[in-house]
Each structure stands twice: as C-alpha cells, then as structure tokens.
Design a protein around this motif. Structure first.
Motif, PDB file in Angstrom:
ATOM      1  N   ALA A 196      88.714 -18.796  32.288  1.00 50.96           N
ATOM      2  CA  ALA A 196      89.079 -20.145  31.302  1.00 50.96           C
ATOM      3  C   ALA A 196      90.630 -20.007  31.410  1.00 50.96           C
ATOM      4  N   VAL A 197      91.140 -21.160  31.221  1.00 54.81           N
ATOM      5  CA  VAL A 197      92.578 -21.204  30.918  1.00 54.81           C
ATOM      6  C   VAL A 197      92.870 -20.610  29.592  1.00 54.81           C
ATOM      7  N   LEU A 198      93.473 -19.535  29.619  1.00 52.94           N
ATOM      8  CA  LEU A 198      93.756 -18.769  28.404  1.00 52.94           C
ATOM      9  C   LEU A 198      95.132 -19.396  27.763  1.00 52.94           C
ATOM     10  N   SER A 199      94.977 -19.474  26.210  1.00 49.46           N
ATOM     11  CA  SER A 199      96.220 -19.686  25.433  1.00 49.46           C
ATOM     12  C   SER A 199      97.276 -18.597  25.784  1.00 49.46           C
ATOM     13  N   GLU A 200      98.427 -18.694  25.325  1.00 50.58           N
ATOM     14  CA  GLU A 200      99.503 -17.805  25.526  1.00 50.58           C
ATOM     15  C   GLU A 200      99.007 -16.567  24.634  1.00 50.58           C
ATOM     16  N   ALA A 201      98.246 -16.586  23.471  1.00 58.23           N
ATOM     17  CA  ALA A 201      98.404 -15.378  22.809  1.00 58.23           C
ATOM     18  C   ALA A 201      96.961 -14.758  23.344  1.00 58.23           C
ATOM     19  N   GLN A 202      95.856 -15.491  23.955  1.00 59.34           N
ATOM     20  CA  GLN A 202      95.017 -14.962  24.554  1.00 59.34           C
ATOM     21  C   GLN A 202      95.344 -14.249  25.947  1.00 59.34           C
ATOM     22  N   ASP A 203      96.235 -14.959  26.516  1.00 63.09           N
ATOM     23  CA  ASP A 203      96.430 -14.017  27.983  1.00 63.09           C
ATOM     24  C   ASP A 203      97.324 -13.011  27.772  1.00 63.09           C
ATOM     25  N   GLY A 224      90.497 -10.075  16.260  1.00 59.72           N
ATOM     26  CA  GLY A 224      90.846 -11.474  16.239  1.00 59.72           C
ATOM     27  C   GLY A 224      90.066 -12.440  15.444  1.00 59.72           C
ATOM     28  N   VAL A 225      90.458 -13.194  14.889  1.00 64.44           N
ATOM     29  CA  VAL A 225      89.939 -14.232  13.834  1.00 64.44           C
ATOM     30  C   VAL A 225      88.663 -14.799  14.472  1.00 64.44           C
ATOM     31  N   THR A 226      87.671 -15.339  13.765  1.00 63.38           N
ATOM     32  CA  THR A 226      86.386 -15.987  14.124  1.00 63.38           C
ATOM     33  C   THR A 226      86.809 -17.056  14.959  1.00 63.38           C
ATOM     34  N   GLY A 227      86.255 -17.226  15.985  1.00 69.51           N
ATOM     35  CA  GLY A 227      86.565 -18.547  16.890  1.00 69.51           C
ATOM     36  C   GLY A 227      88.062 -18.184  17.712  1.00 69.51           C
ATOM     37  N   SER A 228      88.486 -16.993  17.883  1.00 64.79           N
ATOM     38  CA  SER A 228      89.701 -16.848  18.381  1.00 64.79           C
ATOM     39  C   SER A 228      89.613 -16.701  20.085  1.00 64.79           C
ATOM     40  N   GLY A 229      88.276 -16.542  20.469  1.00 66.83           N
ATOM     41  CA  GLY A 229      87.903 -16.189  21.904  1.00 66.83           C
ATOM     42  C   GLY A 229      88.174 -14.953  22.338  1.00 66.83           C
ATOM     43  N   LYS A 230      87.654 -14.003  21.348  1.00 68.02           N
ATOM     44  CA  LYS A 230      87.582 -12.511  21.841  1.00 68.02           C
ATOM     45  C   LYS A 230      86.726 -12.332  23.146  1.00 68.02           C
ATOM     46  N   THR A 231      85.721 -12.879  23.107  1.00 73.33           N
ATOM     47  CA  THR A 231      84.904 -12.884  24.495  1.00 73.33           C
ATOM     48  C   THR A 231      85.646 -12.992  25.557  1.00 73.33           C
ATOM     49  N   GLU A 232      86.148 -14.472  25.764  1.00 75.61           N
ATOM     50  CA  GLU A 232      86.907 -14.878  26.925  1.00 75.61           C
ATOM     51  C   GLU A 232      88.219 -13.759  27.314  1.00 75.61           C
ATOM     52  N   ALA A 263      75.213 -16.863  28.300  1.00 73.75           N
ATOM     53  CA  ALA A 263      75.431 -18.114  29.036  1.00 73.75           C
ATOM     54  C   ALA A 263      77.147 -17.906  29.385  1.00 73.75           C
ATOM     55  N   ARG A 264      77.903 -17.669  28.333  1.00 71.84           N
ATOM     56  CA  ARG A 264      79.108 -17.462  28.789  1.00 71.84           C
ATOM     57  C   ARG A 264      79.609 -16.667  30.028  1.00 71.84           C
ATOM     58  N   PHE A 265      78.934 -15.416  29.790  1.00 74.01           N
ATOM     59  CA  PHE A 265      79.061 -14.435  30.798  1.00 74.01           C
ATOM     60  C   PHE A 265      78.921 -15.135  32.285  1.00 74.01           C
ATOM     61  N   ARG A 380      92.372 -19.397  15.596  1.00 69.71           N
ATOM     62  CA  ARG A 380      91.515 -19.888  16.395  1.00 69.71           C
ATOM     63  C   ARG A 380      91.882 -20.699  17.802  1.00 69.71           C
ATOM     64  N   HIS A 381      90.939 -20.532  18.703  1.00 73.24           N
ATOM     65  CA  HIS A 381      91.152 -21.091  19.814  1.00 73.24           C
ATOM     66  C   HIS A 381      91.058 -22.681  20.026  1.00 73.24           C
ATOM     67  N   GLY A 382      92.186 -23.396  20.521  1.00 71.22           N
ATOM     68  CA  GLY A 382      91.987 -24.663  20.568  1.00 71.22           C
ATOM     69  C   GLY A 382      92.695 -25.576  19.334  1.00 71.22           C
ATOM     70  N   HIS A 549      77.368 -16.974  16.606  1.00 77.34           N
ATOM     71  CA  HIS A 549      77.170 -18.362  17.037  1.00 77.34           C
ATOM     72  C   HIS A 549      78.351 -19.309  17.163  1.00 77.34           C
ATOM     73  N   HIS A 550      78.532 -20.076  17.935  1.00 73.30           N
ATOM     74  CA  HIS A 550      79.433 -21.014  17.979  1.00 73.30           C
ATOM     75  C   HIS A 550      78.606 -22.457  18.182  1.00 73.30           C
ATOM     76  N   PHE A 551      78.693 -23.073  16.788  1.00 71.59           N
ATOM     77  CA  PHE A 551      77.963 -24.623  16.790  1.00 71.59           C
ATOM     78  C   PHE A 551      79.093 -25.685  16.211  1.00 71.59           C
ATOM     79  N   GLY A 589      83.141 -25.000  11.168  1.00 74.17           N
ATOM     80  CA  GLY A 589      84.376 -25.728  11.715  1.00 74.17           C
ATOM     81  C   GLY A 589      85.056 -25.117  12.756  1.00 74.17           C
ATOM     82  N   ARG A 590      84.288 -24.667  13.778  1.00 73.84           N
ATOM     83  CA  ARG A 590      84.888 -23.974  15.005  1.00 73.84           C
ATOM     84  C   ARG A 590      85.415 -24.792  16.155  1.00 73.84           C
ATOM     85  N   ALA A 591      85.109 -26.055  16.032  1.00 70.01           N
ATOM     86  CA  ALA A 591      85.824 -27.100  16.894  1.00 70.01           C
ATOM     87  C   ALA A 591      86.599 -28.085  16.240  1.00 70.01           C
TER      88      ALA A 591
HETATM   89  P1  ADP Z   1      85.176 -14.958  18.748  1.00 72.46           P
HETATM   90  O1  ADP Z   1      84.416 -14.404  19.397  1.00 72.46           O
HETATM   91  O2  ADP Z   1      86.568 -14.673  18.570  1.00 72.46           O
HETATM   92  O3  ADP Z   1      84.699 -15.670  17.317  1.00 72.46           O
HETATM   93  P2  ADP Z   1      84.677 -16.878  20.972  1.00 72.46           P
HETATM   94  O4  ADP Z   1      84.829 -15.902  21.912  1.00 72.46           O
HETATM   95  O5  ADP Z   1      83.367 -17.046  20.281  1.00 72.46           O
HETATM   96  O6  ADP Z   1      85.158 -16.453  19.649  1.00 72.46           O
HETATM   97  O7  ADP Z   1      85.175 -18.355  21.146  1.00 72.46           O
HETATM   98  C1  ADP Z   1      85.006 -19.252  20.400  1.00 72.46           C
HETATM   99  C2  ADP Z   1      84.709 -20.643  21.402  1.00 72.46           C
HETATM  100  O8  ADP Z   1      85.868 -20.815  21.766  1.00 72.46           O
HETATM  101  C3  ADP Z   1      83.942 -20.473  22.347  1.00 72.46           C
HETATM  102  O9  ADP Z   1      82.897 -21.544  22.642  1.00 72.46           O
HETATM  103  C4  ADP Z   1      84.457 -20.095  23.522  1.00 72.46           C
HETATM  104  O10 ADP Z   1      83.721 -20.454  24.732  1.00 72.46           O
HETATM  105  C5  ADP Z   1      85.814 -21.024  23.230  1.00 72.46           C
HETATM  106  N1  ADP Z   1      86.815 -20.543  23.927  1.00 72.46           N
HETATM  107  C6  ADP Z   1      87.761 -19.457  23.645  1.00 72.46           C
HETATM  108  N2  ADP Z   1      88.783 -19.511  24.320  1.00 72.46           N
HETATM  109  C7  ADP Z   1      88.696 -20.334  25.342  1.00 72.46           C
HETATM  110  C8  ADP Z   1      89.607 -20.769  26.552  1.00 72.46           C
HETATM  111  N3  ADP Z   1      90.731 -20.034  26.812  1.00 72.46           N
HETATM  112  N4  ADP Z   1      89.092 -21.928  26.968  1.00 72.46           N
HETATM  113  C9  ADP Z   1      88.101 -22.624  26.862  1.00 72.46           C
HETATM  114  N5  ADP Z   1      87.341 -22.103  25.676  1.00 72.46           N
HETATM  115  C10 ADP Z   1      87.580 -21.164  24.928  1.00 72.46           C
END
Ligand code: ADP
Ligand code: ZN
Length: 729
Positions: A196-203, A224-232, A263-265, A380-382, A549-551, A589-591
């Motif tokens: 994924a294209v990571l943000s600067e903080a993620q990177d 990382g706060v909820t929705g910050s993209g810890k998994t990525e 699915a993300r994996f 949060r991401h995005g 979950h991410h809804f 409000g994750r998106a």
């Molecule tokens: P957390 O586990 O920190 O709550 P997630 O890893 O579930 O956050 O990420 C939240 C959502 O943002 C997910 O749908 C994830 O795929 C998306 N996401 C996070 N970082 C990126 C990124 N760099 N590029 C695209 N999507 C991202």
C-alpha cells in the motif's frame, strides 16, 4: 570410543501430568533432545519428547524400560522445548500439561497421509480434438481439466463442473492415471508484491518495525489510534521477515472474526496465510502442524494456541489487539498468550510487535521502563477524523418505560437512517434479558448449578446459564409460588434491543450479530460482507462487533449500557471498560463520513466516561496507573489466584481455611482470603478463593510453590492456580 557398561539413558517428557521419566536407549536407536519417541508407560505406550535434562545415572538398570521407537516426525526444536519448560515453571503447571499444548495434534507425528491425485492417462481420448461421438460434453470438460494438471478427483470434478459420478465413471474407464502424493503445498505469500502507499507516519513506523527483523530479540508496541492502519504497517515487518527467509506468526484474539484481516493479507501478499483455529478439522490441523515444522508454512495466523506450534525458523511474531483478554487462556493450562509470545520471541531471538489502539497498562508500563520500544500512529489513515463522542445521561434522558434506547439516541438513529448511513448498537449482553422474575412473589430464575441468573434467549425459546451451558424452557408456573404466566423479563440483552429497534424503525434492515448468530468464520464473513455492501442499516451486537471491523459507511455507534463493565469491582474493570468502549466507538466514521458515538450512562462523572467523552486517554491511563501503583496492583505488584473447588462445601471450606492458616505473610507478601468466590457455585462445585499479592520484585512462584507444597489436598477438592489472574469470578 569409550566402552561403557551402563546403558545409554535419556529423560523423556510426556504430554501428561506425570514425569518426565528416564528410559534406556536400545543399541539400535540413536536419539537426541527434541526427538519424538514412543515409550512404554504402565501397560500402554505414549509418545513423548527426549528432554534436555540428563537422566538419573543412579537409577538401577532393572527399573529402566526401553524406548520403543523414534518417530520420523521433525524433532521439537530447542527454543520450543525451552518455551515449554519456561511456561511450566512460570505458571507452576506440570511440564506435561504444557508439553501437551505443543503436541496437540497426535496425527501430525504419524507419517503424512498421502492422497490420490488424477491426471490425464496417456491412452485417454484426446479432449482437445475428440473423435465425434466418443465423449459427452461433461466427460470432455473433465479430461480437459485433467490435462491441465493433476488434482484430487473431487477437485477435478468441481473445476469441470461435473458430478462426482461422472468423474468416477471417467476414472473407471482408465482415462485418468492415479498416483498418491502428499497434498500440494499452498503457494507461499509473496513479499515482493506492491505494498500500500503508506503515509509518512505509517512509513516511519513500518521502517522501524521492518528494521527490527533479523536483529535479534526486541519488543515494540505499535500504538496507533483506531483506523490508523496498524495492519498495513506491520505487514511491512512481515514482508521483511519473508524476504529474509523467516517464518511469521500473527496472533489474533478471535480468529473467527478475522475475515477482513485475511482479505487484506491476501491483497498484500497474494495468497491467504495458513490459519490455526478451533474450527480446523483434524486432517487440516495435522497438515498445518507438519508444514509449520518443516518450514512449508511461511506465515501463520492463529488464536492463542498457535503460540505452541513447531516453527523451525521463526523470524517475527505479531500480537494484534494485544490488550485483549481473549489471549488469556483460562482453563487447562492457564497462561497469557501475549506474555508467553514475548518469551517465545526472546527464546527464538526474533522481534515481536504488540499492536493496539488501547494498549494494556502492563505493556505501557514496560514501554515507560524502557523494556519495550514504541512506535505511534496518532492519526487515522486518509484524513478520517476520530469520531465525536458524547454522553447521554440516562438520569436526565431516560428511555420510555420498558425500553432501553433514550430519546437522544433515537433521534440520532433517525438522522443516520435518513442520511442513508449505517448505525451500530452495542450491548455486551447476549440473549433477551439477563434476569427473569416472578411478578407475583419476586422469585428469580437461577441456574441450578451456578451462582448465576438464567438468561432468557428468545431466539432459542429458552433460558440459559452463560457459565455452565445449562438450558431449560421458561416454566409455565413459578416454582416458588405456583403463579401462572407470571414471569417478567428484567433488563436488556441484545435481542431485546433489536426488538425495540425493529418497533421504532420498521422499515430499517436490522441484524443481530452475537456469538449466537455468528456460528463460525463463514457466518462472520457474511455479516461483514452484508454490512460493507450496505445490506444492513442497523447492526446490533455484543463485543463481537466491537473488534477490528472496518465499515466505511458506519457513522453512528450507540452504546446502550456503557456502565455494564464497571460492575463487579475487578481491578481492571475501569481499564477494560475504557478499552472496549473506545474500540466500539472506533468503528464509527472510519472513512469519508464523520462518525459520532452516543454513550448511554448513569454515571457521566465516572473517570471512564469522562475520558471517553474528552478523548483523553493519557489522563485516564495516568489516573489508572497511579491507582494501581498506590494499591500495589499489577503491574506494580504481582498476583496469583487460587480457587479451591469441590462438591462438598464443608470440605472445601475446611481445606481453604487450612490453606489460609499456613499462608505466607510478610512485608513482601500478603494473602487475601479464603472467601467464597463471586461465582460461589459453578457447575455444582463450591468455590473458595485466595489471592496472593506480592511486591513486583518478589519471587511469586517460589513463594506460592513453597506454600502449596505444605498441604496435601483430598482427592475430591481441586486446586486451580492462576499466576497473573485476569478473571476474579
Ligand atoms: P487499525 O487496525 O489501526 O484500526 P486498519 O489497519 O484497520 O486500522 O486500517 C483502517 C483502514 O484503512 C483499512 O481499511 C485499511 O486497509 C486502510 N488503510 C490503512 N492504511 C492504508 C494505506 N496506506 N493505504 C490504503 N489503505 C490504507
Ligand atoms: Zn450454570
């Protein structure tokens, strides 16, 4: 070569609460520590592991029995043997009880089962240009599939979309050649696929985690706060480990709920990882176990028991949602998988990442002391904003009689539905009502075997005990006063909230998601799919909806009873409530659309509620920490819980008092109790608790072991010891 008259002998650990015992190695065998061996025990044979300790050289020859055979299975590697010994010593459990977890799949130690594959036979008709009239369309499709590659017959039939009978008919004609082989390996995850294209903080965070791979043992909290993209982010550490040719273990609290994670994996690495959970059949378990042992599995995701799998080149462990209590195994061998995962990482000399939006105080304290490193993702991401959290004071805004959704929450639901967005209602209580009582005499329906009320489940049309599984239909007459049809439901469970929501919003699509309706990973995946596809307007659920979950279209979260987790006075009640409610709130409000959260409470001034409303985690955690420190609770002191139980209450009581009388006391240690457990009767057994509390630097295990060694228990009283207890029932 030195001639020795004494036979070669070794110590063998057994997966039983017995031993280890010494055995003679017959001249035709050679064994080394870690080898799986079959040895005689009484009249039977058992499989054990050649252990590292030396055998007793003084033991007379006559007492020794011969090892019967060495199994062909890959030996248990030294780090796993050390982990088993370490966990046994730490939890004061018999070595064999821990070893059993590392040998949980007896079938895996047998030679691998071969399965039948079929390919196109050389004298079969050519399916590409068949002579007219020789092949039906179905047979032709099957032969075409078989020409593309050997597969089990059922798979060929499925791929060709023909019935198993057609496939068998073709095989019987001799048009398919059969051979036996081990099932195919699954394709390996591909770390070189684009990330994924990571943000600067993620990177930045990803770089730190990836850099730890290959550099020995380290522990890093990914905070990382909820929705910050810890998994990525931690996927980049996974990629680094894969690129370095090492295996990866990812522990998740609830593997049944991990469809989105899988699915993300798959989208990052091209294929699904191997999975380890209770739903796996025996054959699949054996195969995964063996594939982990020989290194064929590169990434494995699993629930806590995956910690004891026989990785041969482990290069990274990730514990996601590290604060989750599901990592604590509460029966059989009692251990905390997060803590033991840290131990395994140390023994394997590899890094471990603990990820959470709500890290445990234990982990934060380890960060504060400099024992763990920490990388943070504060946003949060995005660009999504964290949701706006507000409290609904139920004393000022009570719901109408016999209902549970307050006017402000009803209003918010109306607005959300009108905007075409989704809502979630959270109540951590299964069933319809937690208590049923007789209107005429006040009698409460209780479990006959436990200190617990029976919970009404209208879904099943019966009452259930949530502690022992007892179930019965709702009686027609009150057993106490014989009044007829006099029972009333008291308080809400999720089924009752759903009933209220359906009455309020008859046009909305409302679904109930609890462990009663989510029966396995497939069902969970279906809920997630329907929620994401916007086929559900209001999702109502227990903690099962709270996690991970991410809804994207979910904008309103209503917490029906925020006070629920604070009752009971468990030392972690505040911390745990805060974590759970914060996680639930984090679904909103994750998106693109802003989220809001309404918390219904009777205690708007409680520190947990204020922290949630203000989003002030640091202040809350600082207060919790100060409180724990003042009282010497973990992580500033150490605890061991002892539960004595038996069917004879007087006997249990006597044993408990006797144990209490010899309890160690001193400046470093205090023993509280014995006292009846909160769950004073469970499954018909009476329970008494004692709690050992020591200073942080005291040797808790030695103190407890010395003490318990002084008392011999009668056979019908069981003692359960829980080091670092999380449950105080
Ligand atoms: P957390 O586990 O920190 O709550 P997630 O890893 O579930 O956050 O990420 C939240 C959502 O943002 C997910 O749908 C994830 O795929 C998306 N996401 C996070 N970082 C990126 C990124 N760099 N590029 C695209 N999507 C991202
Ligand atoms: Zn019960």
């Amino acid at each position: 070569m030195v001639e020795s008259s004494a036979s070669m002998r070794v110590r063998v650990a057994l997966p039983l609460p017995l031993g280890p015992y010494d055995y003679r190695v017959p001249a035709h065998l050679s064994v080394a520590p870690g080898d799986f061996v079959r040895v005689p025990l009484g009249r039977n044979y058992v499989v054990g592991v050649v252990w590292d300790e030396a055998a007793d050289a003084e033991l007379p020859e006559a007492k020794l029995k011969d090892i019967e055979a060495r199994l062909e299975a890959p030996p248990m590697a030294a780090p796993l043997r050390k982990l088993v010994a370490w966990v046994a010593a730490y939890t004061l459990a018999p070595l064999g009880n821990v070893l059993r977890m590392a040998m949980s799949v007896p079938e895996a130690l047998a030679p691998p089962r071969l399965i039948a594959f079929y390919r196109l036979a050389s004298d079969a008709p050519d399916p590409h240009s068949p002579e007219p009239g020789i092949l039906t369309a179905a047979r032709r499709r099957l032969l075409l599939e078989a020409s593309a590659g050997a597969r089990p017959l059922a798979e060929l039939a499925r791929a060709a979309q023909v019935s198993p009978a057609v496939a068998k008919g073709v095989a019987d004609k001799g048009w398919l050649a059969r051979f036996e082989a081990e099932p195919d390996a699954d394709p390996a995850p591909d770390a070189s696929r684009p990330r994924a294209v990571l943000s600067e903080a993620q990177d930045d965070a990803a770089r730190v985690l990836a850099a730890a791979v290959g550099n020995g043992f380290s522990v890093t909290l990914l905070d990382g706060v909820t929705g910050s993209g810890k998994t990525e982010v931690y996927f980049e550490a996974v990629a680094a480990a894969l690129a370095a040719g090492r295996q990866v273990l990812v522990l998740l609290p609830e593997i049944a709920m991990s469809a989105q994670w899988l699915a993300r994996f798959a989208s990052r690495f091209g294929v699904a990882p191997a999975a380890w959970h209770s739903e796996l059949g025996r054959t699949a378990r054996a195969r995964v176990w063996r594939d982990v042992a020989v290194g064929r599995v590169r990434v494995l995701v699993g629930a806590r028991s995956a910690l004891f799998l026989p990785f041969c080149e482990l290069g990274l462990i990730v514990v996601d949602e590290e604060h989750e209590q599901a990592f604590k195994q509460e029966d059989g061998a009692i251990y905390h998988a997060r803590d033991m995962a840290v131990v395994r990482a140390r023994l394997e000399a590899c890094p471990i990442v603990l990820a959470s939006a709500t890290p445990s105080l234990e982990t934060l304290e380890n960060v504060a002391r400099g024992r763990y490193a920490c990388v943070a993702l504060p946003a949060r991401h995005g660009g999504a904003a964290l949701p706006d959290v507000s409290l609904v004071d139920l004393r000022r805004h009570p719901p109408p009689r016999q209902s549970f959704l307050s006017p402000p929450l009803r209003e918010a639901l109306t607005q959300t539905l009108a905007a075409g967005e989704q809502a979630m209602l959270f109540l951590n209580r299964r069933g319809y009502a937690p208590l049923t009582l007789c209107r005429a005499c006040g009698h409460r329906l209780q479990c006959p075997r436990c200190t617990a009320w029976l919970v009404e489940h209208r879904l099943y049309g019966r009452l259930q005990c949530h502690h022992c599984g007892y179930a019965a239909p709702l009686p027609k007459t009150c057993p106490a006063c014989l009044a007829e049809d006099s029972f009333v439901a008291c308080g809400p469970g999720v089924e009752r909230v759903a009933e209220e929501a359906r009455a309020l919003f008859p046009d909305a699509r409302i679904e109930l998601m609890t462990s009663d309706t989510v029966t396995g990973p497939a069902a969970a995946e279906e809920f997630v799919r329907r929620m994401t596809a916007r086929e559900i307007d209001i999702l109502i659920g227990t903690q099962i909806v709270a996690k991970g979950h991410h809804f994207p279209l979910l904008t309103l979260v209503g917490i029906v009873d925020a006070d629920l987790g604070l009752a009971g006075g468990d030392l972690r009640a505040g911390e745990r409530s805060w974590q759970l409610l914060h996680q639930v709130a984090g679904r909103a409000g994750r998106a693109a659309h802003a989220g809001r959260v309404l918390l219904q409470t009777h205690m708007p001034d409680h520190a947990v509620m204020k922290a949630l409303a203000a989003g002030d985690r640091d202040k809350f955690l600082a207060a919790e920490r100060a409180d724990r420190e003042r009282h010497g609770w973990p992580p500033f002191g150490r605890l061991a819980a002892i539960v004595l139980s038996g069917e004879d209450e007087a006997l249990v009581d006597r044993v408990a008092r006797r144990l209490g009388a010899t309890a160690p006391q001193g400046p470093n240690v205090k023993v509280l109790g014995p006292a009846p457990a909160a769950m004073a009767i469970l499954r018909g057994r009476h329970r008494r608790r004692l709690l050992v509390k020591t200073r942080r630097d005291a040797n808790l295990q030695a103190i407890v072991a010395d003490w318990l060694a002084q008392t011999k228990l009668p056979n019908n009283v069981r003692l359960q010891l829980d080091i670092d207890p999380y449950s105080f029932l």
